[in-house]
Design a protein around this motif. Structure first.
Motif, PDB file in Angstrom:
ATOM      1  N   THR A 246     -15.959  -0.052 -53.640  1.00  0.00           N
ATOM      2  CA  THR A 246     -16.553   0.499 -52.422  1.00  0.00           C
ATOM      3  C   THR A 246     -16.615   2.026 -52.505  1.00  0.00           C
ATOM      4  O   THR A 246     -15.638   2.665 -52.916  1.00  0.00           O
ATOM      5  N   PHE A 247     -17.755   2.581 -52.124  1.00  0.00           N
ATOM      6  CA  PHE A 247     -17.900   4.038 -52.035  1.00  0.00           C
ATOM      7  C   PHE A 247     -18.016   4.440 -50.563  1.00  0.00           C
ATOM      8  O   PHE A 247     -18.851   3.906 -49.837  1.00  0.00           O
ATOM      9  N   ASP A 248     -17.177   5.359 -50.140  1.00  0.00           N
ATOM     10  CA  ASP A 248     -17.264   5.935 -48.802  1.00  0.00           C
ATOM     11  C   ASP A 248     -18.266   7.083 -48.883  1.00  0.00           C
ATOM     12  O   ASP A 248     -17.968   8.158 -49.395  1.00  0.00           O
ATOM     13  N   GLU A 249     -19.471   6.846 -48.362  1.00  0.00           N
ATOM     14  CA  GLU A 249     -20.568   7.812 -48.481  1.00  0.00           C
ATOM     15  C   GLU A 249     -20.836   8.563 -47.171  1.00  0.00           C
ATOM     16  O   GLU A 249     -21.935   9.079 -46.963  1.00  0.00           O
ATOM     17  N   MET A 250     -19.836   8.628 -46.282  1.00  0.00           N
ATOM     18  CA  MET A 250     -20.090   9.251 -44.985  1.00  0.00           C
ATOM     19  C   MET A 250     -20.539  10.704 -45.115  1.00  0.00           C
ATOM     20  O   MET A 250     -21.341  11.181 -44.337  1.00  0.00           O
ATOM     21  N   GLN A 251     -19.999  11.423 -46.091  1.00  0.00           N
ATOM     22  CA  GLN A 251     -20.405  12.817 -46.264  1.00  0.00           C
ATOM     23  C   GLN A 251     -21.403  13.013 -47.402  1.00  0.00           C
ATOM     24  O   GLN A 251     -22.011  14.073 -47.507  1.00  0.00           O
ATOM     25  N   SER A 252     -21.576  12.006 -48.251  1.00  0.00           N
ATOM     26  CA  SER A 252     -22.416  12.211 -49.431  1.00  0.00           C
ATOM     27  C   SER A 252     -23.708  11.413 -49.397  1.00  0.00           C
ATOM     28  O   SER A 252     -24.600  11.666 -50.211  1.00  0.00           O
ATOM     29  N   GLY A 253     -23.839  10.447 -48.471  1.00  0.00           N
ATOM     30  CA  GLY A 253     -24.984   9.564 -48.477  1.00  0.00           C
ATOM     31  C   GLY A 253     -26.251  10.176 -47.887  1.00  0.00           C
ATOM     32  O   GLY A 253     -26.245  11.280 -47.350  1.00  0.00           O
ATOM     33  N   PHE A 254     -27.329   9.453 -48.013  1.00  0.00           N
ATOM     34  CA  PHE A 254     -28.625   9.825 -47.446  1.00  0.00           C
ATOM     35  C   PHE A 254     -29.108  11.189 -47.936  1.00  0.00           C
ATOM     36  O   PHE A 254     -29.463  12.073 -47.162  1.00  0.00           O
ATOM     37  N   ALA A 255     -29.068  11.332 -49.251  1.00  0.00           N
ATOM     38  CA  ALA A 255     -29.710  12.455 -49.961  1.00  0.00           C
ATOM     39  C   ALA A 255     -29.017  13.797 -49.799  1.00  0.00           C
ATOM     40  O   ALA A 255     -29.565  14.809 -50.173  1.00  0.00           O
TER      41      ALA A 255
END
Length: 267
Positions: A246-255
Motif C-alpha cells: 500500500t502507498f499512502d499518496e495523500m501528499q504525493s498523489g494526483f500529479a
C-alpha cells in the motif's frame, strides 16, 4: 505592510480562545483570498503557496473548472447523498479509474487522508485473513506519517505522536527509513534486508506473520524519496509472500510530483 500585518495578532489571539492548539503554530498570516498559486491577505500582501494546502488545491486555488463544477452542484441543490447513487458519482468514478490506470479497477471515496489509511489498514488485514496468515502483521517505515486517528497513528513512525494511545499493536512493525546519510554505501535493497533481518530475528516470518506493507510514497515532512531499488525489493517480497503493498499518496498523489501518482517514480 510589515508582517504580521495590521490586526493579525488580534485575530490570532481571538482564535486561540476557541480552537485547539493542535492547529496553531503556523506563520502569522491571515489568508483572505487566493488565485492559482498565490495567497493574499486583506492588506494586499502576496505569497506563493508551496503547500497546496497539503492535498486540496494542487490544481490551483480558484481553479475555474472546479469552481464551475461546484456551482453546478450547489445550484441543483443536492449537496450530499452518502451511499445513495447520483450521476456525478458515477461520472467521477469512471474518470478516476481511467486516470489511475492499471492495475486499478475500483475506487472507494472517503472524506480524509486518515480515513483512507484506516481503510487501507483494514484491507491489508482482510487480505491476511483471506490468505490464512498466522498473524495479521503490518510493516511500516520509521518517521512516516499516516494521519491522526488511532490506526493511522499506530502505523505512523513517530513513537511520541502515538504515546496517547497507551499501547502499541504488537503486529505493527517499523523498519528504518533509508535516508541518504543512513545508507553508508549500502544499496537500498541491502538497507531493506537489514531492517527485515531484525524483524526475522525477533521471530517474525514474512510468509506467515505479515499481511501488509505500508509506505508513505515519499517522507512527507522531509520530502525525501526512497532509493528505487528499496521499493522494488519490497514489491518483490510482497509478491512472494502474499503481502498487500500500500502507498499512502495523500501528499504525493494526483500529479504533485510530476507523475499521476508518486509510486510511479519507483518503476
Amino acid at each position: 505592510t510589515p508582517i504580521p500585518s495590521p490586526g493579525t495578532k488580534n485575530i490570532l489571539s481571538n482564535l486561540e480562545k476557541y480552537e485547539s492548539r493542535s492547529m496553531q503554530g503556523q506563520m502569522p498570516i491571515i489568508w483572505d483570498r487566493a488565485e492559482d498559486f498565490n495567497i493574499y491577505d486583506k492588506h494586499g500582501n502576496k505569497w506563493i503557496d508551496f503547500t497546496s494546502t497539503i492535498f486540496v488545491a494542487n490544481v490551483g486555488h480558484g481553479n475555474k473548472n472546479i469552481r464551475n463544477a461546484v456551482k453546478e452542484v450547489l445550484n441543483k441543490p443536492l449537496l450530499h447523498t452518502y451511499a445513495y447513487v447520483n450521476e456525478e458519482r458515477i461520472r467521477y468514478h469512471k474518470r478516476l479509474i481511467k486516470f489511475a490506470g492499471a492495475p486499478f479497477e475500483k475506487a472507494f471515496l472517503l472524506s480524509a487522508g486518515s480515513e483512507s489509511t484506516e481503510a487501507a489498514l483494514k484491507l491489508m488485514r482482510m487480505n491476511g485473513q483471506k490468505n490464512n496468515k498466522r498473524n495479521l502483521g503490518l510493516i511500516c517505515v520509521e518517521r512516516n506519517w499516516h494521519g491522526r486517528t488511532m490506526g493511522a497513528q499506530l502505523m505512523s513512525g513517530d513513537p511520541s505522536q502515538r504515546a496517547w494511545i497507551g499501547y502499541h499493536d504488537p503486529n505493527i512493525h517499523h523498519i528504518p527509513f533509508p535516508y541518504p546519510w543512513a545508507l553508508n554505501g549500502k544499496t537500498g535493497e541491502e538497507f531493506l534486508e537489514m531492517g527485515l533481518e531484525s524483524l526475522q530475528e525477533s521471530g517474525i516470518d514474512l510468509e506467515n506473520d505479515i499481511c501488509g506493507f505500508m509506505l508513505e510514497t515519499f517522507q512527507g515532512w522531509g520530502a525525501i524519496f526512497y532509493p528505487t531499488d528499496f521499493v522494488q525489493a519490497i514489491k518483490k517480497i510482497c509478491k512472494q509472500n502474499n503481502i498487500l503493498l500500500t502507498f499512502d499518496e495523500m501528499q504525493s498523489g494526483f500529479a504533485r510530483t510530476g507523475r499521476k501518482f508518486g509510486y510511479e517514480h519507483y518503476g
